[in-house]
Write a protein that holds these residues in place. Structure first.
Motif, PDB file in Angstrom:
ATOM      1  N   ASN A 191      52.664   0.571  59.571  1.00 50.89           N
ATOM      2  CA  ASN A 191      52.612   0.713  61.250  1.00 50.89           C
ATOM      3  C   ASN A 191      51.208   1.151  61.461  1.00 50.89           C
ATOM      4  OD1 ASN A 191      55.412   0.198  61.522  1.00 50.89           O
ATOM      5  ND2 ASN A 191      55.882   2.217  61.713  1.00 50.89           N
ATOM      6  N   LYS A 235      55.170   4.541  67.567  1.00 48.87           N
ATOM      7  CA  LYS A 235      56.325   3.999  68.302  1.00 48.87           C
ATOM      8  C   LYS A 235      56.440   4.545  69.633  1.00 48.87           C
ATOM      9  CE  LYS A 235      59.160   4.960  64.647  1.00 48.87           C
ATOM     10  NZ  LYS A 235      60.174   4.870  63.913  1.00 48.87           N
ATOM     11  N   CYS A 291      58.403  -8.802  58.471  1.00 52.58           N
ATOM     12  CA  CYS A 291      57.212  -8.157  59.327  1.00 52.58           C
ATOM     13  C   CYS A 291      55.959  -9.262  59.469  1.00 52.58           C
ATOM     14  CB  CYS A 291      56.436  -7.256  58.383  1.00 52.58           C
ATOM     15  SG  CYS A 291      57.506  -5.937  57.844  1.00 52.58           S
ATOM     16  N   ILE A 347      52.926  -3.624  60.880  1.00 55.36           N
ATOM     17  CA  ILE A 347      54.032  -2.998  60.999  1.00 55.36           C
ATOM     18  C   ILE A 347      54.946  -3.053  59.789  1.00 55.36           C
ATOM     19  CG2 ILE A 347      55.275  -4.949  61.777  1.00 55.36           C
ATOM     20  CD1 ILE A 347      56.777  -3.433  63.838  1.00 55.36           C
ATOM     21  N   ASP A 396      61.068  -1.260  58.242  1.00 53.91           N
ATOM     22  CA  ASP A 396      62.278  -0.490  59.102  1.00 53.91           C
ATOM     23  C   ASP A 396      61.980  -0.499  60.354  1.00 53.91           C
ATOM     24  OD1 ASP A 396      63.665   0.139  56.583  1.00 53.91           O
ATOM     25  OD2 ASP A 396      62.663   2.085  56.214  1.00 53.91           O
ATOM     26  N   THR A 397      60.700  -0.363  60.728  1.00 54.89           N
ATOM     27  CA  THR A 397      60.227  -0.487  62.177  1.00 54.89           C
ATOM     28  C   THR A 397      60.636  -1.707  62.943  1.00 54.89           C
ATOM     29  OG1 THR A 397      58.628   1.508  61.818  1.00 54.89           O
ATOM     30  CG2 THR A 397      58.315   0.366  63.753  1.00 54.89           C
ATOM     31  N   SER A 398      60.313  -2.651  62.132  1.00 52.32           N
ATOM     32  CA  SER A 398      60.607  -3.906  62.765  1.00 52.32           C
ATOM     33  C   SER A 398      62.146  -4.143  63.056  1.00 52.32           C
ATOM     34  CB  SER A 398      60.247  -4.911  61.713  1.00 52.32           C
ATOM     35  OG  SER A 398      58.796  -5.053  61.203  1.00 52.32           O
ATOM     36  N   GLU A 424      64.306  -1.689  63.581  1.00 55.30           N
ATOM     37  CA  GLU A 424      64.409  -0.780  64.682  1.00 55.30           C
ATOM     38  C   GLU A 424      64.227  -1.467  66.032  1.00 55.30           C
ATOM     39  OE1 GLU A 424      63.076   3.417  66.567  1.00 55.30           O
ATOM     40  OE2 GLU A 424      62.795   3.101  64.118  1.00 55.30           O
TER      41      GLU A 424
END
Length: 241
Positions: free
Chosen positions: A38, A42, A198, A202, A205-207, A209
């Motif tokens: 990231n 966020k 991805c 990024i 896991d963030t993608s 989410e």
């Protein structure tokens, strides 16, 4: 930001093998710059753009349109829609779709008055033969984090995906040669999964989410991608008359 995408003038003769070599070299140069981590906070994410393209043929000339829909990440309301269209000069070559799509994508981006914090593509990112799907390749021109969201699976080296459990948010990682390329994600129960990877700047896991936070009851696709997809169908119908 990279300066300009690879462009062929309409009517230019080309050698496919030469193009493949040139495209491969460009992808190889970009790959070391990909960062699957990231590069943003966020809680500062506000605007997300969905990007998709559609094509049609008229008298043996290929045309395309790129539609971008920007939504407010928190309210899910549309804040802007733009499109571009024109003749497609790059031939379809598997694994090098980004070279075909980038000119129209960047033309549409130039029309935006709202600057997205993140771009979500109808297509792959790191889940690609050389980790350079459209979401990853485009990031170097957009200078923003990107996510790839594909409706169908790109099989690499004969590796199949593992179907996740039949519950919302269930997923399985796509692992090839001990490396995670992307994720098979069940966004809605009793509905086929999608394939998230991805793009750049990024992590996975963030993608995941962010994609799940953009799911509603209307589709298995995240809202930005679904709306961009709908716009491309609408614009193709309108422009191809």
């Amino acid at each position: 930001m990279e300066s300009k995408p690879y462009v062929l003038e309409h009517g230019t003769e080309f050698d496919k093998e030469t193009l493949i070599q040139e495209f491969s070299n460009i992808q190889s140069e970009l790959l070391p710059k990909v960062k699957l981590e990231n590069h943003f906070q966020k809680d500062e994410l506000q605007l997300i753009a969905g990007v998709d393209l559609a094509y049609w043929d008229v008298n043996d000339t290929m045309y395309g349109t790129c539609c971008i829909v920007v939504i407010d990440y928190h309210t899910k309301e549309v804040v802007e829609k733009v499109y571009s269209y024109g003749v497609i000069t790059i031939p379809y070559i598997p694994g090098f779709l980004a070279f075909r799509e980038l000119p129209l994508i960047l033309e549409a981006v130039e029309k935006l008055t709202k600057l997205p914090d993140l771009y979500m593509f109808d297509g792959n990112g790191y889940l690609h033969y050389r980790h350079m799907g459209i979401a990853t390749h485009a990031s170097f021109f957009l200078n923003k984090p990107t996510i790839g969201v594909a409706k169908s699976y790109l099989k690499i080296q004969g590796i199949d995906f593992i179907m996740p459990e039949n519950r919302m948010g269930a997923y399985t990682d796509i692992v090839i040669n001990n490396e995670v390329y992307g994720r098979t994600l069940r966004t809605t129960k009793n509905v086929k999964p999608i394939f998230v990877s991805c793009g750049n700047w990024i992590d996975l896991d963030t993608s995941t989410e962010i994609v799940m936070n953009c799911i509603n009851k209307e589709s298995r696709l995240p809202i930005p991608v679904r709306l961009a997809d709908l716009e491309t169908h609408k614009m193709r119908k309108q422009l191809s008359r």
